[in-house]
Design a protein around this motif. Structure first.
Motif, PDB file in Angstrom:
ATOM      1  N   THR B 247       6.440 -18.686   2.908  1.00  0.00           N
ATOM      2  CA  THR B 247       6.805 -18.595   1.491  1.00  0.00           C
ATOM      3  C   THR B 247       8.214 -18.016   1.336  1.00  0.00           C
ATOM      4  OG1 THR B 247       4.502 -18.389   0.801  1.00  0.00           O
ATOM      5  CG2 THR B 247       6.175 -17.543  -0.725  1.00  0.00           C
ATOM      6  N   LEU B 248       8.504 -16.974   2.111  1.00  0.00           N
ATOM      7  CA  LEU B 248       9.843 -16.392   2.044  1.00  0.00           C
ATOM      8  C   LEU B 248      10.904 -17.414   2.469  1.00  0.00           C
ATOM      9  CD1 LEU B 248      11.755 -14.010   1.615  1.00  0.00           C
ATOM     10  CD2 LEU B 248      11.265 -13.285   3.963  1.00  0.00           C
ATOM     11  N   ALA B 249      10.632 -18.133   3.560  1.00  0.00           N
ATOM     12  CA  ALA B 249      11.607 -19.129   4.032  1.00  0.00           C
ATOM     13  C   ALA B 249      11.821 -20.207   2.972  1.00  0.00           C
ATOM     14  CB  ALA B 249      11.121 -19.760   5.335  1.00  0.00           C
ATOM     15  N   LEU B 250      10.752 -20.619   2.311  1.00  0.00           N
ATOM     16  CA  LEU B 250      10.871 -21.647   1.284  1.00  0.00           C
ATOM     17  C   LEU B 250      11.628 -21.120   0.067  1.00  0.00           C
ATOM     18  CD1 LEU B 250       7.307 -23.162   1.664  1.00  0.00           C
ATOM     19  CD2 LEU B 250       9.458 -24.394   2.062  1.00  0.00           C
ATOM     20  N   LEU B 251      11.399 -19.854  -0.292  1.00  0.00           N
ATOM     21  CA  LEU B 251      12.137 -19.278  -1.427  1.00  0.00           C
ATOM     22  C   LEU B 251      13.629 -19.197  -1.116  1.00  0.00           C
ATOM     23  CD1 LEU B 251       9.651 -16.445  -2.500  1.00  0.00           C
ATOM     24  CD2 LEU B 251      10.218 -18.508  -3.808  1.00  0.00           C
ATOM     25  N   GLN B 252      13.964 -19.091   0.172  1.00  0.00           N
ATOM     26  CA  GLN B 252      15.384 -19.061   0.570  1.00  0.00           C
ATOM     27  C   GLN B 252      15.957 -20.480   0.696  1.00  0.00           C
ATOM     28  OE1 GLN B 252      15.276 -15.513  -0.059  1.00  0.00           O
ATOM     29  NE2 GLN B 252      17.165 -15.944   1.063  1.00  0.00           N
ATOM     30  N   HIS B 253      15.085 -21.475   0.644  1.00  0.00           N
ATOM     31  CA  HIS B 253      15.518 -22.878   0.735  1.00  0.00           C
ATOM     32  C   HIS B 253      14.925 -23.632  -0.452  1.00  0.00           C
ATOM     33  CE1 HIS B 253      15.872 -21.480   4.939  1.00  0.00           C
ATOM     34  NE2 HIS B 253      16.784 -22.417   5.092  1.00  0.00           N
ATOM     35  N   PRO B 254      15.453 -23.376  -1.667  1.00  0.00           N
ATOM     36  CA  PRO B 254      14.811 -23.903  -2.886  1.00  0.00           C
ATOM     37  C   PRO B 254      14.696 -25.428  -2.920  1.00  0.00           C
ATOM     38  CG  PRO B 254      16.796 -22.603  -3.414  1.00  0.00           C
ATOM     39  CD  PRO B 254      16.597 -22.501  -1.946  1.00  0.00           C
ATOM     40  N   ASP B 255      15.612 -26.134  -2.284  1.00  0.00           N
ATOM     41  CA  ASP B 255      15.513 -27.606  -2.277  1.00  0.00           C
ATOM     42  C   ASP B 255      14.273 -28.046  -1.500  1.00  0.00           C
ATOM     43  OD1 ASP B 255      16.836 -26.505   0.008  1.00  0.00           O
ATOM     44  OD2 ASP B 255      17.407 -28.525   0.631  1.00  0.00           O
ATOM     45  N   GLN B 256      13.947 -27.304  -0.435  1.00  0.00           N
ATOM     46  CA  GLN B 256      12.758 -27.628   0.362  1.00  0.00           C
ATOM     47  C   GLN B 256      11.482 -27.226  -0.385  1.00  0.00           C
ATOM     48  OE1 GLN B 256      13.024 -29.217   3.593  1.00  0.00           O
ATOM     49  NE2 GLN B 256      14.975 -29.553   2.571  1.00  0.00           N
ATOM     50  N   LEU B 257      11.530 -26.077  -1.034  1.00  0.00           N
ATOM     51  CA  LEU B 257      10.379 -25.639  -1.824  1.00  0.00           C
ATOM     52  C   LEU B 257      10.072 -26.663  -2.916  1.00  0.00           C
ATOM     53  CD1 LEU B 257       8.244 -23.490  -2.528  1.00  0.00           C
ATOM     54  CD2 LEU B 257       9.964 -22.305  -3.875  1.00  0.00           C
ATOM     55  N   ALA B 258      11.124 -27.213  -3.516  1.00  0.00           N
ATOM     56  CA  ALA B 258      10.938 -28.197  -4.597  1.00  0.00           C
ATOM     57  C   ALA B 258      10.179 -29.423  -4.097  1.00  0.00           C
ATOM     58  CB  ALA B 258      12.299 -28.602  -5.174  1.00  0.00           C
ATOM     59  N   LEU B 259      10.416 -29.803  -2.844  1.00  0.00           N
ATOM     60  CA  LEU B 259       9.687 -30.956  -2.275  1.00  0.00           C
ATOM     61  C   LEU B 259       8.180 -30.715  -2.324  1.00  0.00           C
ATOM     62  CD1 LEU B 259      11.781 -31.758   0.943  1.00  0.00           C
ATOM     63  CD2 LEU B 259      11.669 -33.121  -1.148  1.00  0.00           C
ATOM     64  N   LEU B 260       7.780 -29.517  -1.923  1.00  0.00           N
ATOM     65  CA  LEU B 260       6.348 -29.196  -1.904  1.00  0.00           C
ATOM     66  C   LEU B 260       5.789 -29.054  -3.311  1.00  0.00           C
ATOM     67  CD1 LEU B 260       6.005 -26.553   0.948  1.00  0.00           C
ATOM     68  CD2 LEU B 260       4.858 -28.767   0.824  1.00  0.00           C
ATOM     69  N   ARG B 261       6.576 -28.441  -4.191  1.00  0.00           N
ATOM     70  CA  ARG B 261       6.117 -28.176  -5.555  1.00  0.00           C
ATOM     71  C   ARG B 261       5.921 -29.467  -6.319  1.00  0.00           C
ATOM     72  NH1 ARG B 261      10.012 -24.280  -7.270  1.00  0.00           N
ATOM     73  NH2 ARG B 261      11.259 -26.097  -7.793  1.00  0.00           N
TER      74      ARG B 261
END
Lengths: 66, 398
Positions: B247-261
């Motif tokens: 979760t922390l890594a994804l919060l630091q990579h918002p473009d990647q987090l957006a893919l999952l969201r």
């Protein structure tokens, strides 16, 4: 393609079933590999090769001379 | 000649997701090098993917922790230490491992998915109804796998403070030997009591399944209790760290987090789990082995009796296998990673870990789309001292 499995080597990690459930299964009692399809259709060849490659126990071999 | 490097090595400040830079340099220079380990002994450190896989699959390489030369990260041979079959060789390793593989088949794990989804949904309901900011480790990352492994093993979840606290002591690299022994003894006594209860009154769970083996004379009660300790620790610590650190890594990579969201595509989610396993590789203490015979590899000879450390985290950043390896790219094919190890000791619980992480990563960010850190990256306490990497706390809000 011919596929062979070695149940004595298998450690039941399940990666082959995850990748190619039409070709591999696991015994219910101990998770050891069961071969469902020893001559899979061509469309499955890449994923079967991958399953052999990532098998941690080297329990899957693939022969192309068939 | 330069002085011998020490293992484990330190990560670079400000790069909490990357393996230690000294290990990256070593990997570029040579596949194998001698390092000094914490107790003053030396071992071979293997840094490249190909050599790691070759050695982990080699029957001349032993996991037997009782052999001289084994590069142990912590004192072993203690009754309560989580040793069991992970620190044995075949055939005894295979005999014991096969007693506990049945609940981890792909089919059985898939059948657990709806129950895990419910656990995750309920915990997120509680998060949304509770105060914020909140520590995601305590409120979500630890409860998810703890609830699941308790159900699978047949351990009462009400005892979670007890087993989580003792696990923490055991897997901390800085723990004094006598303290670790005491924590191991407490967990062992607890599991031994549970096994005893299930001998009298079996249920439909893994520990009860082992009691049948005890009655049949195939398994010693002490081995059953030790297997219980091993699976209880391995079943919650690792996945909890993947949830929080992921979760922390994804919060630091918002473009990647957006893919999952925004995706909801099970294929993308499954691929994202593999990539996060590769990228984060939380088992950062290396797989430990000892050579049974002289082994020639990559122009070197590992002598019989010499210790070997296979650092999976650095192999998962090997550019000959993964293009642009230091980039987190959820769309890449990362399935060849060795985050679960390789060889016959490869993680038994991997189908469960994958399924839990798929449910979590697919659900958490969609249900809480504005999830964000309630602190700065610099303030987050990382488990540099843990046998398994992760964060001690992750304050979040939304």
């Amino acid at each position: 393609m011919k596929v062979f499995v070695d149940q004595d080597k298998c450690c039941g990690a399940g990666t082959c079933v995850m990748l190619a459930p039409d070709v591999f299964d696991q015994r219910d009692e101990d998770g050891i590999v069961v071969l469902l399809d020893g001559q899979p259709s061509e469309g499955l060849h890449p994923i079967v090769r991958e399953a052999a490659n990532v098998c941690p126990a080297g329990a899957i071999t693939v022969s192309d001379n068939a | 000649m330069t002085s011998m490097l020490e293992f484990p090595m330190a990560r670079a400040a400000g790069c909490p997701f990357d393996p230690p830079p000294a290990m990256q340099t070593l990997r570029e220079q040579t596949p194998l090098t001698r390092v000094r380990i914490s107790d003053g002994k030396t071992a071979w450190l293997v840094t490249r993917y190909a050599e790691q896989r070759a050695l982990l699959a080699d029957p001349r390489v032993s996991s037997d922790v009782t052999r001289p030369g084994y590069p142990s990260p912590m004192p072993v041979g203690e009754r309560g230490a989580p040793v069991s079959f992970i620190l044995m060789d075949d055939p005894e390793h295979a005999r014991l491992r096969r007693m506990v593989t049945a609940p981890f088949t792909i089919k059985r794990i898939e059948a657990m998915r709806p129950g895990v989804q419910k656990i995750v949904d309920d915990l997120i309901d509680d998060l949304l109804a509770g105060p914020k900011p909140v520590d995601l480790v305590e409120a979500f990352a630890l409860p998810v796998p703890s609830l699941v492994i308790c159900q699978l093993l047949g351990v009462p979840y009400a005892d979670h403070d007890f087993f989580q606290d003792n696990s923490k002591v055991i897997i901390n690299r800085e723990t004094a030997p006598e303290e670790r022994r005491a924590a191991g003894d407490r967990l062992y006594a607890y599991l031994d009591r549970l096994v005893g209860e299930k001998l009298d009154n079996p249920g439909d769970d893994l520990l009860s399944g082992l009691t049948q083996r005890i009655r049949d004379g195939e398994l010693a009660r002490s081995d059953a209790a030790q297997m219980g300790v091993l699976m209880l620790i391995a079943g919650h610590e690792t996945t909890a760290n993947m949830i929080a650190l992921g979760t922390l890594a994804l919060l630091q990579h918002p473009d990647q987090l957006a893919l999952l969201r925004e995706s909801g595509d099970p294929k993308l989610v499954a691929g994202a789990v593999e990539e996060l396993l590769r990228y984060l590789n939380i088992t950062h203490s290396g797989r430990r082995r000892v050579a049974l015979q002289d082994i020639e590899i990559a122009g070197q000879v590992i002598r019989a009796g010499e210790g070997i450390i296979l650092a999976n985290d650095i192999a998962n950043r090997d550019p000959s296998v993964f293009e642009d390896p230091d980039r987190l790219d959820l769309r890449r094919d990362a399935r060849r990673h060795v985050a679960f190890g390789f060889g016959v000791h490869q993680c038994l619980g991997q189908p469960l870990a994958r399924m839990e992480l798929q449910v979590v990563y697919d659900t958490l960010y969609r249900r809480i789309p504005t999830l964000r850190l309630a602190t700065t990256l610099e303030e987050i306490p990382f488990k540099h001292d843990g046998a398994v990497y992760g964060v001690y706390e992750l304050p979040v809000t939304w």
